[in-house]
Design a protein around this motif. Structure first.
Motif, PDB file in Angstrom:
ATOM      1  N   SER A 112      10.889   6.350 -17.182  1.00 33.92           N
ATOM      2  CA  SER A 112      11.171   7.335 -16.146  1.00 33.92           C
ATOM      3  C   SER A 112      12.460   6.967 -15.437  1.00 33.92           C
ATOM      4  CB  SER A 112      10.005   7.406 -15.142  1.00 33.92           C
ATOM      5  OG  SER A 112       9.825   6.157 -14.516  1.00 33.92           O
ATOM      6  N   GLY A 113      13.015   7.927 -14.718  1.00 36.07           N
ATOM      7  CA  GLY A 113      14.281   7.697 -14.051  1.00 36.07           C
ATOM      8  C   GLY A 113      15.414   7.471 -15.034  1.00 36.07           C
ATOM      9  N   PRO A 114      16.452   6.746 -14.651  1.00 36.59           N
ATOM     10  CA  PRO A 114      17.616   6.547 -15.516  1.00 36.59           C
ATOM     11  C   PRO A 114      17.313   5.855 -16.834  1.00 36.59           C
ATOM     12  CG  PRO A 114      18.123   5.949 -13.247  1.00 36.59           C
ATOM     13  CD  PRO A 114      16.644   6.154 -13.314  1.00 36.59           C
ATOM     14  N   ASP A 115      16.188   5.162 -16.928  1.00 34.85           N
ATOM     15  CA  ASP A 115      15.859   4.426 -18.149  1.00 34.85           C
ATOM     16  C   ASP A 115      15.055   5.255 -19.148  1.00 34.85           C
ATOM     17  OD1 ASP A 115      17.105   2.129 -17.150  1.00 34.85           O
ATOM     18  OD2 ASP A 115      15.277   1.523 -16.081  1.00 34.85           O
ATOM     19  N   ALA A 116      14.735   6.476 -18.818  1.00 34.98           N
ATOM     20  CA  ALA A 116      13.892   7.290 -19.695  1.00 34.98           C
ATOM     21  C   ALA A 116      14.627   7.656 -20.988  1.00 34.98           C
ATOM     22  CB  ALA A 116      13.462   8.555 -18.968  1.00 34.98           C
ATOM     23  N   VAL A 123       8.198  15.166 -24.201  1.00 34.11           N
ATOM     24  CA  VAL A 123       7.864  16.049 -23.083  1.00 34.11           C
ATOM     25  C   VAL A 123       8.385  15.412 -21.800  1.00 34.11           C
ATOM     26  CG1 VAL A 123       6.005  17.075 -21.722  1.00 34.11           C
ATOM     27  CG2 VAL A 123       5.826  16.998 -24.215  1.00 34.11           C
ATOM     28  N   LEU A 124       9.180  16.164 -21.046  1.00 34.22           N
ATOM     29  CA  LEU A 124       9.721  15.699 -19.770  1.00 34.22           C
ATOM     30  C   LEU A 124       8.794  16.172 -18.658  1.00 34.22           C
ATOM     31  CD1 LEU A 124      13.504  16.554 -20.342  1.00 34.22           C
ATOM     32  CD2 LEU A 124      12.211  14.515 -21.049  1.00 34.22           C
ATOM     33  N   VAL A 125       8.376  15.238 -17.823  1.00 35.29           N
ATOM     34  CA  VAL A 125       7.393  15.525 -16.779  1.00 35.29           C
ATOM     35  C   VAL A 125       8.068  15.451 -15.421  1.00 35.29           C
ATOM     36  CG1 VAL A 125       5.173  14.865 -15.786  1.00 35.29           C
ATOM     37  CG2 VAL A 125       5.603  14.545 -18.238  1.00 35.29           C
ATOM     38  N   ALA A 126       7.969  16.534 -14.661  1.00 38.73           N
ATOM     39  CA  ALA A 126       8.649  16.618 -13.366  1.00 38.73           C
ATOM     40  C   ALA A 126       7.950  15.749 -12.321  1.00 38.73           C
ATOM     41  CB  ALA A 126       8.680  18.064 -12.889  1.00 38.73           C
ATOM     42  N   PRO A 127       8.715  15.210 -11.361  1.00 39.13           N
ATOM     43  CA  PRO A 127       8.113  14.493 -10.229  1.00 39.13           C
ATOM     44  C   PRO A 127       7.601  15.491  -9.194  1.00 39.13           C
ATOM     45  CG  PRO A 127      10.488  14.513 -10.004  1.00 39.13           C
ATOM     46  CD  PRO A 127      10.192  15.186 -11.312  1.00 39.13           C
ATOM     47  N   LYS A 128       6.836  14.997  -8.247  1.00 38.19           N
ATOM     48  CA  LYS A 128       6.296  15.893  -7.219  1.00 38.19           C
ATOM     49  C   LYS A 128       7.386  16.498  -6.351  1.00 38.19           C
ATOM     50  CE  LYS A 128       1.528  14.411  -6.497  1.00 38.19           C
ATOM     51  NZ  LYS A 128       0.543  13.884  -5.510  1.00 38.19           N
ATOM     52  N   HIS A 129       8.500  15.804  -6.191  1.00 41.91           N
ATOM     53  CA  HIS A 129       9.539  16.291  -5.295  1.00 41.91           C
ATOM     54  C   HIS A 129      10.522  17.240  -5.990  1.00 41.91           C
ATOM     55  CE1 HIS A 129      11.307  12.589  -7.087  1.00 41.91           C
ATOM     56  NE2 HIS A 129      12.421  13.301  -7.088  1.00 41.91           N
ATOM     57  N   GLU A 130      10.221  17.716  -7.204  1.00 41.81           N
ATOM     58  CA  GLU A 130      11.063  18.708  -7.871  1.00 41.81           C
ATOM     59  C   GLU A 130      10.685  20.089  -7.335  1.00 41.81           C
ATOM     60  OE1 GLU A 130      13.650  20.549  -9.321  1.00 41.81           O
ATOM     61  OE2 GLU A 130      13.711  18.640 -10.429  1.00 41.81           O
ATOM     62  N   TYR A 131      11.655  20.779  -6.717  1.00 43.36           N
ATOM     63  CA  TYR A 131      11.363  22.048  -6.063  1.00 43.36           C
ATOM     64  C   TYR A 131      12.050  23.247  -6.716  1.00 43.36           C
ATOM     65  CZ  TYR A 131       9.419  19.068  -2.431  1.00 43.36           C
ATOM     66  OH  TYR A 131       8.667  18.126  -1.753  1.00 43.36           O
ATOM     67  N   ASP A 132      12.675  23.052  -7.862  1.00 45.13           N
ATOM     68  CA  ASP A 132      13.222  24.194  -8.580  1.00 45.13           C
ATOM     69  C   ASP A 132      12.081  25.146  -8.948  1.00 45.13           C
ATOM     70  OD1 ASP A 132      15.641  25.259 -10.398  1.00 45.13           O
ATOM     71  OD2 ASP A 132      13.785  25.347 -11.581  1.00 45.13           O
ATOM     72  N   HIS A 133      12.351  26.454  -8.857  1.00 47.92           N
ATOM     73  CA  HIS A 133      11.292  27.444  -9.073  1.00 47.92           C
ATOM     74  C   HIS A 133      10.621  27.276 -10.424  1.00 47.92           C
ATOM     75  CE1 HIS A 133       9.092  31.198  -9.114  1.00 47.92           C
ATOM     76  NE2 HIS A 133       9.700  31.545 -10.235  1.00 47.92           N
ATOM     77  N   SER A 261      17.097  11.190  -9.536  1.00 44.55           N
ATOM     78  CA  SER A 261      16.414  11.486  -8.283  1.00 44.55           C
ATOM     79  C   SER A 261      15.091  10.717  -8.210  1.00 44.55           C
ATOM     80  CB  SER A 261      16.148  13.000  -8.177  1.00 44.55           C
ATOM     81  OG  SER A 261      15.426  13.301  -7.010  1.00 44.55           O
ATOM     82  N   LEU A 262      14.953   9.879  -7.201  1.00 44.39           N
ATOM     83  CA  LEU A 262      13.765   9.049  -7.032  1.00 44.39           C
ATOM     84  C   LEU A 262      13.246   9.181  -5.607  1.00 44.39           C
ATOM     85  CD1 LEU A 262      11.881   6.830  -8.234  1.00 44.39           C
ATOM     86  CD2 LEU A 262      13.510   5.146  -7.331  1.00 44.39           C
ATOM     87  N   GLU A 263      11.948   9.451  -5.477  1.00 40.66           N
ATOM     88  CA  GLU A 263      11.347   9.611  -4.166  1.00 40.66           C
ATOM     89  C   GLU A 263       9.932   9.053  -4.201  1.00 40.66           C
ATOM     90  OE1 GLU A 263      10.038  13.345  -1.397  1.00 40.66           O
ATOM     91  OE2 GLU A 263      12.112  13.354  -2.155  1.00 40.66           O
ATOM     92  N   ASP A 264       9.657   8.095  -3.335  1.00 40.42           N
ATOM     93  CA  ASP A 264       8.345   7.442  -3.280  1.00 40.42           C
ATOM     94  C   ASP A 264       7.930   6.895  -4.643  1.00 40.42           C
ATOM     95  OD1 ASP A 264       8.084   8.044  -0.562  1.00 40.42           O
ATOM     96  OD2 ASP A 264       7.219  10.011  -1.002  1.00 40.42           O
ATOM     97  N   GLY A 265       8.897   6.361  -5.374  1.00 39.39           N
ATOM     98  CA  GLY A 265       8.616   5.782  -6.680  1.00 39.39           C
ATOM     99  C   GLY A 265       8.390   6.792  -7.781  1.00 39.39           C
ATOM    100  N   ASP A 266       8.557   8.071  -7.477  1.00 39.30           N
ATOM    101  CA  ASP A 266       8.314   9.145  -8.451  1.00 39.30           C
ATOM    102  C   ASP A 266       9.640   9.690  -8.953  1.00 39.30           C
ATOM    103  OD1 ASP A 266       6.910  10.852 -10.038  1.00 39.30           O
ATOM    104  OD2 ASP A 266       6.283  12.200  -8.436  1.00 39.30           O
ATOM    105  N   ALA A 295      -1.009  10.609 -15.897  1.00 41.47           N
ATOM    106  CA  ALA A 295      -0.838   9.568 -16.915  1.00 41.47           C
ATOM    107  C   ALA A 295       0.396   8.727 -16.620  1.00 41.47           C
ATOM    108  CB  ALA A 295      -0.725  10.205 -18.300  1.00 41.47           C
ATOM    109  N   VAL A 296       1.483   9.384 -16.188  1.00 41.83           N
ATOM    110  CA  VAL A 296       2.708   8.654 -15.844  1.00 41.83           C
ATOM    111  C   VAL A 296       2.441   7.670 -14.712  1.00 41.83           C
ATOM    112  CG1 VAL A 296       5.023   8.898 -14.845  1.00 41.83           C
ATOM    113  CG2 VAL A 296       4.294  10.437 -16.680  1.00 41.83           C
ATOM    114  N   LYS A 297       1.682   8.095 -13.710  1.00 37.62           N
ATOM    115  CA  LYS A 297       1.373   7.193 -12.589  1.00 37.62           C
ATOM    116  C   LYS A 297       0.592   5.974 -13.061  1.00 37.62           C
ATOM    117  CE  LYS A 297      -0.528  10.304  -9.900  1.00 37.62           C
ATOM    118  NZ  LYS A 297      -1.167  10.910  -8.693  1.00 37.62           N
TER     119      LYS A 297
END
Length: 303
Positions: A112-116, A123-133, A261-266, A295-297
């Motif tokens: 995840s993050g820059p190392d992904a 499959v790319l899994v969005a973090p909770k702080h992704e707010y794009d529609h 983009s990283l927020e609260d470890g996500d 699963a990512v968590k």
């Protein structure tokens, strides 16, 4: 073309109906109140004509039939080696054992993050702080990486858990038989209403004629005609196929910004998942995202 035709249809219908109402009012000498009632009736008829024209305008691109079900552009898998952060598929993963990897119920964690690791078939899994529609609470299956018409590197994928209210048969009348009852999913916000089919019945011995496997996913693209025949003849179940219209497209820098983009470890994460999860059509919006994000968590806290 469709826009022009619909506009002309609306304008002509509107004026013809109004003129017809005024003409009948003058010829029959009806009272003014009755004439107004006739105009209201005609306006109501015109509203139905407008609604029908708008329906054609919105959905006619999806009703182009079998020919619409194709990958919008052709890509060369070798292009993935030209991108620094997008890792090309290795010829062999035999050097890595399951004990060295993070795997849970067939789901393989690719960082995840820059190392992904981003490559076709993940499959790319969005973090909770992704707010794009479109990307909010989304799981995006990457099916192609390559150059677009402007020779820019792009990554294309489809959101796997954004169902519409329509079946593929309702939106494309040339798709017939049992497979026409499959639900249509909205893959993203790009593509000009093009449609595509993903399935797990390809390969040299598979009943559906299609191209190469997408990465290591066990998933193939295309082959709608042979898919209809295979399902109707009982060779495969319709659940092995999934239909999308439109797709998500990212440029390399856009993807870099997303994963940074990283927020609260996500952060955005990359997974390899079983094909049946990608092709599952019995999903509410965000349902597969929730499963994969959990699963990512668990992968992040694994020792």
């Amino acid at each position: 073309m469709y826009v022009g035709i619909c506009r002309i249809t609306i304008i002509i219908s509107w004026f013809l109906l109004l003129l017809s109402a005024e003409g009948r009012q003058q010829q029959e000498g009806r009272p003014q109140q009755e004439g107004r009632q006739q105009q209201l009736t005609c306006l109501n008829m015109a509203s139905h004509v407008i609604a029908a024209a708008l329906f054609v305008l919105v959905f006619s691109p999806l009703r182009r039939g079998v020919s619409a079900f194709c990958t919008p552009k052709s890509y060369s898998p070798s292009l993935t080696t030209t991108v620094k952060r997008i890792v090309a598929l290795k010829k062999s993963d035999s050097s890595t054992t399951d004990s060295d990897e993070l795997i849970e119920n067939g789901i393989r964690y690719l960082g995840s993050g820059p190392d992904a690791i981003v490559r076709p078939g993940v499959v790319l899994v969005a973090p909770k702080h992704e707010y794009d529609h479109f990307l909010m609470k989304s799981a995006v299956f990457v099916y192609a990486i390559g150059l677009d018409d402007n020779q820019d590197m792009v990554i294309r994928g489809v959101i796997i858990d954004h169902p519409t209210a329509f079946t593929v048969g309702e939106m494309s009348p040339n798709v017939m038989g049992s497979i026409s009852n499959n639900l249509l999913f909205r893959g993203g916000n790009s593509g000009g209403d093009t449609a595509m089919m993903l399935h797990s019945a390809g390969g040299p011995h598979g009943p559906i004629q299609s191209g190469d496997m997408i990465g290591n996913s066990g998933i193939y693209e295309g082959g709608i005609v042979s898919a209809m025949e295979a399902v109707d003849s009982g060779l495969i179940d319709a659940s092995h196929c999934k239909f999308f219209f439109n797709y998500m497209q990212f440029r390399e820098l856009e993807l870099d910004d997303m994963f940074a983009s990283l927020e609260d470890g996500d952060a955005w994460a990359s997974l390899e998942v079983p094909s049946e999860l990608v092709l599952d059509s019995d999903l509410e919006r965000g349902e597969m995202w929730s499963k994969l994000h959990n699963a990512v968590k668990r992968f992040r806290i694994s020792p």
